[in-house]
Design an enzyme around this catalytic site. Sequence first.
Site, PDB file in Angstrom:
ATOM      1  N   PRO A   1      66.177   0.695 -21.082  1.00 51.36           N
ATOM      2  CA  PRO A   1      65.763   2.065 -20.747  1.00 51.36           C
ATOM      3  C   PRO A   1      64.374   2.377 -21.291  1.00 51.36           C
ATOM      4  O   PRO A   1      64.061   2.102 -22.444  1.00 51.36           O
ATOM      5  CB  PRO A   1      66.838   2.921 -21.427  1.00 51.36           C
ATOM      6  CG  PRO A   1      68.025   2.027 -21.531  1.00 51.36           C
ATOM      7  CD  PRO A   1      67.477   0.652 -21.756  1.00 51.36           C
ATOM      8  N   GLU A   2      63.536   2.947 -20.433  1.00 49.76           N
ATOM      9  CA  GLU A   2      62.175   3.315 -20.808  1.00 49.76           C
ATOM     10  C   GLU A   2      62.018   4.823 -20.705  1.00 49.76           C
ATOM     11  O   GLU A   2      63.004   5.551 -20.548  1.00 49.76           O
ATOM     12  CB  GLU A   2      61.178   2.547 -19.942  1.00 49.76           C
ATOM     13  CG  GLU A   2      61.359   1.029 -20.072  1.00 49.76           C
ATOM     14  CD  GLU A   2      60.395   0.208 -19.237  1.00 49.76           C
ATOM     15  OE1 GLU A   2      59.329   0.731 -18.852  1.00 49.76           O
ATOM     16  OE2 GLU A   2      60.699  -0.977 -18.975  1.00 49.76           O
TER      17      GLU A   2
ATOM     18  N   LYS B   1      60.576   6.949 -26.049  1.00 48.42           N
ATOM     19  CA  LYS B   1      61.819   6.184 -25.944  1.00 48.42           C
ATOM     20  C   LYS B   1      62.897   6.718 -26.883  1.00 48.42           C
ATOM     21  O   LYS B   1      63.799   5.978 -27.271  1.00 48.42           O
ATOM     22  CB  LYS B   1      61.559   4.706 -26.252  1.00 48.42           C
ATOM     23  CG  LYS B   1      60.825   3.969 -25.141  1.00 48.42           C
ATOM     24  CD  LYS B   1      60.850   2.471 -25.410  1.00 48.42           C
ATOM     25  CE  LYS B   1      60.196   1.702 -24.274  1.00 48.42           C
ATOM     26  NZ  LYS B   1      60.287   0.249 -24.477  1.00 48.42           N
TER      27      LYS B   1
END
Length: 400
Positions: A2-3, A54
């Site tokens: 996940p970014e 993030k």
Amino acid sequence: MPECPELHLAGRFINGACGALVFAGGVERSAVGRGPEVPFRSEAYGISAVARGKELRLTLSALDPAAGPPAQDLVFRFGMSGSFRLCPAAELPRHAHLRFLTRESPPRALCFVDPRRFGSWRLGDAWQPERGPCVVSEYQAFRENVLKNLEDRAFDKPICEVLLNQKYFNGIGNYLRAEILYRLKIPPFEKARTVLEALKEQEQERRKKDPSLTLSKKVKLRQENPDLLELCHSVPMEVIMAEKQLLDPEHPDNYSNFKNWLQCYLVPGMSSLRDRSGRTIWFQGEPGPMAPKGQRPRKAPCKKSPELKAEPEAPSPKVTPRAPKQRRRAAAKPPKEVKEEQEEKEVKEEQEEQAGRPRKGRARGRRTVSAAPASPEVPQSVRRSRRASARRGTGAAPAV
């Protein structure tokens, strides 16, 4: 992994799905979750979320601040596979490591789900101090932070590696760096300082030529000719603001729209190399002067159209040396039948020997020998004396 867009979409999902829900009780934690117990309990509380780079921060607030506990903040990192889901409490997904239960009946649960367990959470509202401004929500501060620190040794590395440095590019990850560099046709292993100093010079020249440019004109010019830092903001925003939801927090396994949006990352025909940190960078064209030595770019296989797809070949029969007929027959029969057949054959051969008949199959290939004339029968006592003398090795057998 996940970014920045995934974290912002998760925050939007939590605020939209949980904004009208009332949660109650304590916070449940799995035994293998990578985070501390949450010391918060309330008979009625709400949940809100905000993302930065993030990281994502949850705030648990009692609906009656006077009677309830003080607000509790938790900051999450999603690791490789973290996400939030809202589901019935009786149907919890696997790997739900942190659970917030609603007060309704039957209750539902907001779950932090992380199959690979690289994600974590910590108590408090502080963001990680080593992370720079967010490329999405703090764009101007992010841009200034990069351009004023170009003397840092971090910018001696290739641009593809620097884009993963969260001190300067908070929120950029593997697929975003590939998409950004591809759109600008920048070789991934070009020196980062060389690329970014050119932006600094262009910005200074732009101000000297026409200092009277209004903000709206500046924005229009940047949209028409975006530079690398602007794409670090606009490319994640494409994912967040897309009309067709590219990344659905409620259905994280559905990536079809996202795959169609990608132009470089994992796209057939693109090349790839591993950088010095072991991460794969996807690109088109030359890798650049700082490419790792001893590696050859690998290309993702192009998809074949259905009409050109070759028919699968029929498997060729396995050729084995020819076995004797008897062995082949034996192999085709169960071991019990083979054993019985062998016993019958031995009995038959014994009977033939007793009957004085030649055995079948044994005379083939032998030279025929004429039968010797019958000799008179030798008495048994003479035969015994011959054997005894032969053993002793003395004398010759007496003539008969």
